[in-house]
Design a protein around this motif. Structure first.
Motif, PDB file in Angstrom:
ATOM      1  N   ALA A  56     -23.002-100.147  52.296  1.00 11.10           N
ATOM      2  CA  ALA A  56     -21.272 -99.889  51.876  1.00 11.10           C
ATOM      3  C   ALA A  56     -21.144 -99.176  50.468  1.00 11.10           C
ATOM      4  O   ALA A  56     -20.344 -98.071  50.654  1.00 11.10           O
ATOM      5  CB  ALA A  56     -20.664-101.089  51.993  1.00 11.10           C
ATOM      6  N   LEU A  57     -22.124 -99.348  49.970  1.00 16.82           N
ATOM      7  CA  LEU A  57     -21.227 -97.920  48.661  1.00 16.82           C
ATOM      8  C   LEU A  57     -22.053 -96.292  49.318  1.00 16.82           C
ATOM      9  O   LEU A  57     -21.970 -95.709  48.290  1.00 16.82           O
ATOM     10  CB  LEU A  57     -22.702 -99.070  47.643  1.00 16.82           C
ATOM     11  N   ASN A  58     -22.109 -96.589  50.453  1.00 14.85           N
ATOM     12  CA  ASN A  58     -22.928 -95.021  50.624  1.00 14.85           C
ATOM     13  C   ASN A  58     -21.442 -94.261  51.585  1.00 14.85           C
ATOM     14  O   ASN A  58     -21.840 -93.584  52.370  1.00 14.85           O
ATOM     15  CB  ASN A  58     -23.796 -94.790  51.280  1.00 14.85           C
ATOM     16  N   SER A  59     -20.333 -95.176  51.455  1.00 14.21           N
ATOM     17  CA  SER A  59     -19.128 -94.711  52.132  1.00 14.21           C
ATOM     18  C   SER A  59     -18.829 -93.355  50.871  1.00 14.21           C
ATOM     19  O   SER A  59     -19.110 -93.415  49.687  1.00 14.21           O
ATOM     20  CB  SER A  59     -17.542 -95.799  51.968  1.00 14.21           C
ATOM     21  N   ARG A  60     -18.308 -92.571  51.832  1.00 14.71           N
ATOM     22  CA  ARG A  60     -17.831 -91.552  51.450  1.00 14.71           C
ATOM     23  C   ARG A  60     -16.488 -91.764  49.969  1.00 14.71           C
ATOM     24  O   ARG A  60     -16.439 -91.150  49.275  1.00 14.71           O
ATOM     25  CB  ARG A  60     -17.457 -90.512  52.131  1.00 14.71           C
ATOM     26  N   VAL A  61     -15.943 -92.342  50.218  1.00 16.02           N
ATOM     27  CA  VAL A  61     -15.033 -92.913  49.311  1.00 16.02           C
ATOM     28  C   VAL A  61     -15.154 -93.050  47.879  1.00 16.02           C
ATOM     29  O   VAL A  61     -14.641 -92.758  47.082  1.00 16.02           O
ATOM     30  CB  VAL A  61     -14.709 -94.782  50.107  1.00 16.02           C
ATOM     31  N   PHE A  62     -16.734 -93.526  47.518  1.00 19.16           N
ATOM     32  CA  PHE A  62     -16.873 -93.333  46.819  1.00 19.16           C
ATOM     33  C   PHE A  62     -18.180 -92.036  46.172  1.00 19.16           C
ATOM     34  O   PHE A  62     -18.359 -91.993  45.181  1.00 19.16           O
ATOM     35  CB  PHE A  62     -18.467 -94.556  46.531  1.00 19.16           C
ATOM     36  N   TYR A  63     -17.701 -91.605  46.701  1.00 19.31           N
ATOM     37  CA  TYR A  63     -18.201 -89.850  46.171  1.00 19.31           C
ATOM     38  C   TYR A  63     -17.274 -88.795  46.206  1.00 19.31           C
ATOM     39  O   TYR A  63     -17.566 -87.332  46.750  1.00 19.31           O
ATOM     40  CB  TYR A  63     -19.342 -89.581  47.266  1.00 19.31           C
ATOM     41  N   SER A  64     -15.846 -88.566  46.365  1.00 13.46           N
ATOM     42  CA  SER A  64     -15.401 -87.228  45.837  1.00 13.46           C
ATOM     43  C   SER A  64     -15.116 -87.693  44.949  1.00 13.46           C
ATOM     44  O   SER A  64     -15.451 -88.589  43.844  1.00 13.46           O
ATOM     45  CB  SER A  64     -13.900 -87.487  47.319  1.00 13.46           C
TER      46      SER A  64
END
Length: 263
Positions: free
Chosen positions: A255-263
């Motif tokens: 889940a922590l590899n969702s793109r949401v967390f890397y923008s």
């Protein structure tokens, strides 16, 4: 998507031509920090913790346990419960110390007392497939973006005990997470407090930055979105969940590899 077959079953709605794109604007102040990694490129490290910004929109007739005297911006009790359950399950602790996990915050919650033009309030009447379906989804996203400019995902609570018609196998869909839009729909029948946590899990897996969208332990080759263990949060149906469903560290890491967390 969560179905119920006289009880339950599950899948996510697909509209591949409008798939998520890395270029989509995302809120950037997540205040995340990194796990130790043997990789030398920071781009491939996985954040230890992340925050997912959730916009809540309640349509007329949705049963969300609110008082009629409440202001429209007061977060209804059912929504508070669902978000609290998601925050409870998507974190891993060791000796009261957070190891990894996702925090879900409500950016804004709005209860609409009258129907919104272009959107059916009863999920049972939701058009399935075709241009009318896409038009409805786009209208919902347009409403969501007016209400919350900085949300990562929009959660609509709707009237009706299922999404669309009863399926050919006599199952009914209780909740939907779209593959191609940041949109979750919860019906009046999606009453288990962990169903939103399940749907948010789908959203995070679907938005995987490496496009590895399957659960770490897939249900089967035709349904990789779900977990094979009946007691697990991401099992296709909540019918076999214990009081508190299980979740693995691998699922949280995924889940922590969702793109949401890397923008």
């Amino acid at each position: 998507m969560i179905h119920i077959k006289k009880h339950s079953n599950h899948d996510s709605y697909k509209d591949d031509s409008y798939a998520f794109n890395k270029s989509q604007p995302r809120k950037k102040n997540h205040k995340d920090y990194y796990m130790n990694s043997n990789l030398t490129n920071d781009h491939f490290r996985t954040v230890k913790a992340g925050t997912l910004n959730v916009c809540i929109i309640v349509l007329p007739g949705a049963k969300v346990d609110r008082n009629s005297t409440d202001n429209q911006s007061v977060v209804p009790n059912r929504v508070k419960r669902d978000i609290a359950a998601a925050n409870k399950i998507w974190k891993q602790y060791e000796k009261n110390r957070l190891i990894q996990g996702v925090t879900f915050t409500i950016t804004r919650s709005v209860v609409f007392l009258e129907n919104i033009s272009g959107i059916v309030s009863n999920a049972e009447n939701f058009p399935i497939g075709g241009a009318s379906h896409l038009t409805m989804v786009q209208a919902m996203l347009k409403t969501g973006r007016k209400v919350c400019q900085n949300a990562d995902v929009y959660v609509f609570y709707m009237n009706g005990n299922r999404f669309g018609p009863v399926n050919f196998d006599y199952s009914s869909t209780l909740a939907v997470t779209y593959n191609s839009f940041p949109l979750i729909i919860m019906t009046n029948a999606s009453t288990d407090e962990y169903l939103l946590a399940h749907e948010l899990g789908h959203f995070m897996f679907i938005t995987n930055r490496f496009n590895e969208t399957d659960d770490p332990e897939p249900f089967h080759e035709l349904d990789g979105n779900h977990n094979r263990t009946p007691s697990n949060l991401m099992f296709p149906t909540p019918e076999f969940w214990p009081t508190v469903p299980e979740i693995t560290s691998e699922q949280i890491h995924k889940a922590l590899n969702s793109r949401v967390f890397y923008s």
